[in-house]
Design a protein around this motif. Structure first.
Motif, PDB file in Angstrom:
ATOM      1  N   ILE A  70       0.871  -1.178   0.000  1.00 31.48           N
ATOM      2  CA  ILE A  70       0.000   0.000   0.000  1.00 31.48           C
ATOM      3  C   ILE A  70       0.903   1.222   0.000  1.00 31.48           C
ATOM      4  CG2 ILE A  70      -1.639   1.352   1.361  1.00 31.48           C
ATOM      5  CD1 ILE A  70      -2.655  -1.350   2.503  1.00 31.48           C
ATOM      6  N   VAL A  71       0.557   2.229  -0.800  1.00 30.18           N
ATOM      7  CA  VAL A  71       1.269   3.505  -0.813  1.00 30.18           C
ATOM      8  C   VAL A  71       0.227   4.607  -0.665  1.00 30.18           C
ATOM      9  CG1 VAL A  71       2.774   5.051  -2.116  1.00 30.18           C
ATOM     10  CG2 VAL A  71       3.025   2.580  -2.365  1.00 30.18           C
ATOM     11  N   ASP A  72       0.465   5.528   0.268  1.00 32.64           N
ATOM     12  CA  ASP A  72      -0.502   6.601   0.494  1.00 32.64           C
ATOM     13  C   ASP A  72       0.164   7.702   1.310  1.00 32.64           C
ATOM     14  OD1 ASP A  72      -2.937   8.018   0.536  1.00 32.64           O
ATOM     15  OD2 ASP A  72      -4.103   6.263   1.109  1.00 32.64           O
ATOM     16  N   THR A  73      -0.648   8.665   1.767  1.00 29.34           N
ATOM     17  CA  THR A  73      -0.173   9.715   2.657  1.00 29.34           C
ATOM     18  C   THR A  73      -0.851   9.538   4.018  1.00 29.34           C
ATOM     19  OG1 THR A  73      -1.920  11.273   2.064  1.00 29.34           O
ATOM     20  CG2 THR A  73       0.113  11.348   0.735  1.00 29.34           C
ATOM     21  N   LEU A  74      -0.270  10.135   5.028  1.00 27.13           N
ATOM     22  CA  LEU A  74      -0.830  10.014   6.374  1.00 27.13           C
ATOM     23  C   LEU A  74      -2.214  10.646   6.493  1.00 27.13           C
ATOM     24  CD1 LEU A  74       2.305  10.576   8.619  1.00 27.13           C
ATOM     25  CD2 LEU A  74       1.085   8.436   8.164  1.00 27.13           C
ATOM     26  N   ALA A  75      -2.559  11.559   5.599  1.00 27.72           N
ATOM     27  CA  ALA A  75      -3.891  12.155   5.624  1.00 27.72           C
ATOM     28  C   ALA A  75      -4.976  11.085   5.457  1.00 27.72           C
ATOM     29  CB  ALA A  75      -4.019  13.211   4.524  1.00 27.72           C
ATOM     30  N   ASN A  76      -4.628   9.966   4.821  1.00 28.67           N
ATOM     31  CA  ASN A  76      -5.586   8.883   4.580  1.00 28.67           C
ATOM     32  C   ASN A  76      -5.376   7.692   5.507  1.00 28.67           C
ATOM     33  OD1 ASN A  76      -6.814  10.266   2.427  1.00 28.67           O
ATOM     34  ND2 ASN A  76      -5.165   9.611   1.074  1.00 28.67           N
ATOM     35  N   ILE A 122      -8.034   4.925   6.704  1.00 36.61           N
ATOM     36  CA  ILE A 122      -8.498   3.864   5.793  1.00 36.61           C
ATOM     37  C   ILE A 122      -7.882   2.524   6.166  1.00 36.61           C
ATOM     38  CG2 ILE A 122      -8.423   3.059   3.391  1.00 36.61           C
ATOM     39  CD1 ILE A 122      -8.351   6.047   2.571  1.00 36.61           C
ATOM     40  N   TYR A 123      -6.662   2.542   6.713  1.00 40.95           N
ATOM     41  CA  TYR A 123      -5.880   1.321   6.911  1.00 40.95           C
ATOM     42  C   TYR A 123      -5.866   0.813   8.355  1.00 40.95           C
ATOM     43  CZ  TYR A 123      -4.540   3.285   2.503  1.00 40.95           C
ATOM     44  OH  TYR A 123      -4.592   3.845   1.256  1.00 40.95           O
ATOM     45  N   THR A 124      -6.549   1.489   9.251  1.00 40.83           N
ATOM     46  CA  THR A 124      -6.482   1.110  10.661  1.00 40.83           C
ATOM     47  C   THR A 124      -7.151  -0.238  10.945  1.00 40.83           C
ATOM     48  OG1 THR A 124      -8.450   2.419  11.169  1.00 40.83           O
ATOM     49  CG2 THR A 124      -6.300   3.488  11.462  1.00 40.83           C
ATOM     50  N   ALA A 125      -8.098  -0.655  10.137  1.00 40.60           N
ATOM     51  CA  ALA A 125      -8.793  -1.927  10.373  1.00 40.60           C
ATOM     52  C   ALA A 125      -7.960  -3.140   9.954  1.00 40.60           C
ATOM     53  CB  ALA A 125     -10.128  -1.939   9.638  1.00 40.60           C
ATOM     54  N   ARG A 176      -1.826  -3.015  15.265  1.00 39.08           N
ATOM     55  CA  ARG A 176      -0.454  -2.492  15.337  1.00 39.08           C
ATOM     56  C   ARG A 176      -0.171  -1.546  14.164  1.00 39.08           C
ATOM     57  NH1 ARG A 176       1.646  -8.269  16.733  1.00 39.08           N
ATOM     58  NH2 ARG A 176       1.294  -8.286  18.962  1.00 39.08           N
ATOM     59  N   ILE A 177      -0.733  -1.834  13.009  1.00 38.73           N
ATOM     60  CA  ILE A 177      -0.589  -0.903  11.876  1.00 38.73           C
ATOM     61  C   ILE A 177      -1.263   0.411  12.229  1.00 38.73           C
ATOM     62  CG2 ILE A 177      -1.302  -0.430   9.501  1.00 38.73           C
ATOM     63  CD1 ILE A 177      -0.746  -3.390   8.871  1.00 38.73           C
ATOM     64  N   ALA A 178      -2.441   0.341  12.848  1.00 37.16           N
ATOM     65  CA  ALA A 178      -3.125   1.565  13.280  1.00 37.16           C
ATOM     66  C   ALA A 178      -2.240   2.363  14.235  1.00 37.16           C
ATOM     67  CB  ALA A 178      -4.458   1.216  13.936  1.00 37.16           C
ATOM     68  N   SER A 179      -1.599   1.686  15.189  1.00 39.56           N
ATOM     69  CA  SER A 179      -0.705   2.359  16.134  1.00 39.56           C
ATOM     70  C   SER A 179       0.497   2.966  15.424  1.00 39.56           C
ATOM     71  CB  SER A 179      -0.218   1.373  17.203  1.00 39.56           C
ATOM     72  OG  SER A 179      -1.280   0.950  18.005  1.00 39.56           O
ATOM     73  N   ALA A 180       1.058   2.231  14.474  1.00 41.38           N
ATOM     74  CA  ALA A 180       2.218   2.725  13.727  1.00 41.38           C
ATOM     75  C   ALA A 180       1.865   3.993  12.953  1.00 41.38           C
ATOM     76  CB  ALA A 180       2.733   1.648  12.777  1.00 41.38           C
ATOM     77  N   LEU A 181       0.751   3.972  12.249  1.00 31.29           N
ATOM     78  CA  LEU A 181       0.356   5.139  11.456  1.00 31.29           C
ATOM     79  C   LEU A 181       0.034   6.337  12.347  1.00 31.29           C
ATOM     80  CD1 LEU A 181      -1.802   3.361   8.724  1.00 31.29           C
ATOM     81  CD2 LEU A 181       0.500   4.328   8.463  1.00 31.29           C
TER      82      LEU A 181
END
Length: 153
Positions: free
Chosen positions: A2-8, A11-14, A18-23
């Motif tokens: 996945i490639v994106d910006t932190l503004a989005n 979308i990826y927290t679900a 741990r990915i949600a925490s990282a972002l």
């Protein structure tokens, strides 16, 4: 991948808590003020590596894949390209090294199948265990500050 910006990032927290925490950590930390190095967030489950380096030509970089961790790679400053290949059907050029969680894949034998994507300041990439990737590439040497958060699978 996945490639994106932190503004989005929402979308990826679900995908994984741990990915949600990282972002969230990426979005709320001023990495320009931190020294390069390793920082634990949740022991071996979630940790941060702050890197400063110059990009290198693709021919000088190996592809890599991980089994135990998802990489969340975020460019704080500068710009690089990263290479991407799906893992299926690939044979490593350097066998998996469990202690450091990586296997390498040769550039020359994969260059025709690889996609190269720019990763600019403010962008992140998620690399899962089935994603072969080549970070830190660039045709011209460019100074980059990048944060990699390792997320235990």
């Amino acid at each position: 991948m996945i490639v994106d910006t932190l503004a989005n990032r929402e979308i990826y927290t679900a995908i994984n808590p741990r990915i949600a925490s990282a972002l969230e950590h990426l979005a709320t930390t001023d990495f320009s003020q931190l020294e390069a190095g390793k920082y634990e967030l949740d022991g071996k489950n979630l940790f941060v590596i702050v890197n400063d380096y110059q990009t290198k030509p693709k021919e000088q970089q190996p592809f890599e894949a991980h089994e135990q961790y998802i990489d969340v790679q975020y460019v704080v400053s500068g710009e690089e390209e990263f290479g991407y290949l799906p893992l299926a059907g690939q044979t490593p050029s350097k066998a998996y090294f469990a202690e450091h969680d990586y296997a390498n894949y040769d550039y020359e034998s994969n260059k025709d199948d690889a996609a190269f994507i720019p990763l600019k300041a403010g962008m992140f990439a998620l690399f899962f265990p089935d994603d072969i990737h080549m970070p830190g590439a660039g045709d011209n040497a460019t100074q980059v500050r990048k944060v990699v958060i390792k997320v235990k699978v």
